[in-house]
Design an enzyme around this catalytic site. Structure first.
Site, PDB file in Angstrom:
ATOM      1  N   GLU A  56       1.037  -1.104  -0.652  1.00  0.00           N
ATOM      2  CA  GLU A  56      -0.154   0.056  -0.135  1.00  0.00           C
ATOM      3  C   GLU A  56       0.747   1.267  -0.160  1.00  0.00           C
ATOM      4  OE1 GLU A  56      -2.833  -0.430   3.153  1.00  0.00           O
ATOM      5  OE2 GLU A  56      -3.815  -1.832   2.001  1.00  0.00           O
ATOM      6  N   CYS A  65      -1.865  -4.670  -5.812  1.00  0.00           N
ATOM      7  CA  CYS A  65      -2.154  -6.171  -5.446  1.00  0.00           C
ATOM      8  C   CYS A  65      -0.894  -7.438  -4.723  1.00  0.00           C
ATOM      9  CB  CYS A  65      -4.328  -6.324  -5.756  1.00  0.00           C
ATOM     10  SG  CYS A  65      -4.922  -5.913  -5.939  1.00  0.00           S
ATOM     11  N   GLU A  67      -1.208  -9.946  -6.254  1.00  0.00           N
ATOM     12  CA  GLU A  67      -1.571 -10.860  -7.241  1.00  0.00           C
ATOM     13  C   GLU A  67      -0.684 -10.328  -8.579  1.00  0.00           C
ATOM     14  OE1 GLU A  67      -4.379  -9.673  -5.314  1.00  0.00           O
ATOM     15  OE2 GLU A  67      -6.174 -11.012  -5.856  1.00  0.00           O
TER      16      GLU A  67
HETATM   17  N1  THU Z   1      -5.933  -6.931  -2.054  1.00  0.00           N
HETATM   18  C1  THU Z   1      -5.136  -7.842  -2.408  1.00  0.00           C
HETATM   19  O1  THU Z   1      -3.498  -7.811  -2.754  1.00  0.00           O
HETATM   20  N2  THU Z   1      -5.738  -9.314  -2.967  1.00  0.00           N
HETATM   21  C2  THU Z   1      -7.052  -8.842  -3.629  1.00  0.00           C
HETATM   22  O2  THU Z   1      -7.119  -9.753  -4.465  1.00  0.00           O
HETATM   23  C3  THU Z   1      -7.667  -8.254  -3.241  1.00  0.00           C
HETATM   24  C4  THU Z   1      -7.042  -6.771  -2.502  1.00  0.00           C
HETATM   25  C5  THU Z   1      -5.578  -5.405  -1.650  1.00  0.00           C
HETATM   26  C6  THU Z   1      -5.723  -4.399  -1.737  1.00  0.00           C
HETATM   27  C7  THU Z   1      -5.195  -3.819  -0.431  1.00  0.00           C
HETATM   28  O3  THU Z   1      -4.179  -3.181  -0.081  1.00  0.00           O
HETATM   29  C8  THU Z   1      -6.364  -3.991   0.680  1.00  0.00           C
HETATM   30  O4  THU Z   1      -5.984  -5.742  -0.643  1.00  0.00           O
HETATM   31  C9  THU Z   1      -7.611  -4.075  -0.086  1.00  0.00           C
HETATM   32  O5  THU Z   1      -8.091  -3.762  -0.535  1.00  0.00           O
END
Ligand code: THU
Length: 146
Positions: A56, A65, A67
């Protein structure tokens, strides 16, 4: 019903790797920690597990994210043949990849031959093909001949 063509052993290894990658999650804003592990091969067929976590940022949209972190790490290291990804988030629910991550994965795979493993633990997971999660998708083939 999709035909699952990946061994239980690989599934367990991917979930374990995703869970470990989750330890590196940088999520001070949402506090939602996510780890991902991609099962990948390079051009010579060498297979690898490449992991990622969510990263983040104080400027919220700049975050990434888990992935996509894994995909971008893999591609930049020469691995762009993907068979599956495991995702581990909070263990009271399955973490389903967001729309942007689905599309980023779609770039590199045949959607009905790529598995998304959403795991609470090594024994408690849901597995879907990318085709199930992103039907009628737009991919590189659509731009062929343009
Ligand atoms: N997030 C992921 O890393 N992967 C997902 O499949 C869903 C959401 C993260 C993005 C953000 O840092 C946090 O989860 C909350 O949305």
């Amino acid at each position: 019903m999709s035909k699952i063509n990946i061994s239980d052993k690989i599934i367990a290894e991917l979930i374990e790797a995703a869970d470990k990658a989750r330890d590196n999650s940088y999520a001070p804003y949402s506090r939602y920690r996510v780890g991902a592990a991609l099962y990948a091969a390079d051009d010579s067929g060498e297979e690898m597990i490449i992991t990622g976590c969510n990263v983040e940022n104080a400027s919220y949209p700049a975050g990434n994210c888990a992935e996509r972190t894994a995909v971008f790490k893999a591609v930049s290291d020469g691995y762009n043949n993907f068979k599956a990804i495991a995702i581990v988030g909070g263990n009271d629910s399955y973490t389903s990849p967001c729309g942007i991550c689905r599309q980023v994965l779609r770039e590199f795979v045949a959607p009905d031959e790529f598995y998304v493993i959403m795991a609470k633990s090594k024994t408690d997971y849901v597995i879907k093909t990318l085709e199930e999660l992103l039907p009628m998708s737009f991919g590189p083939e659509n731009l062929a001949g343009v």
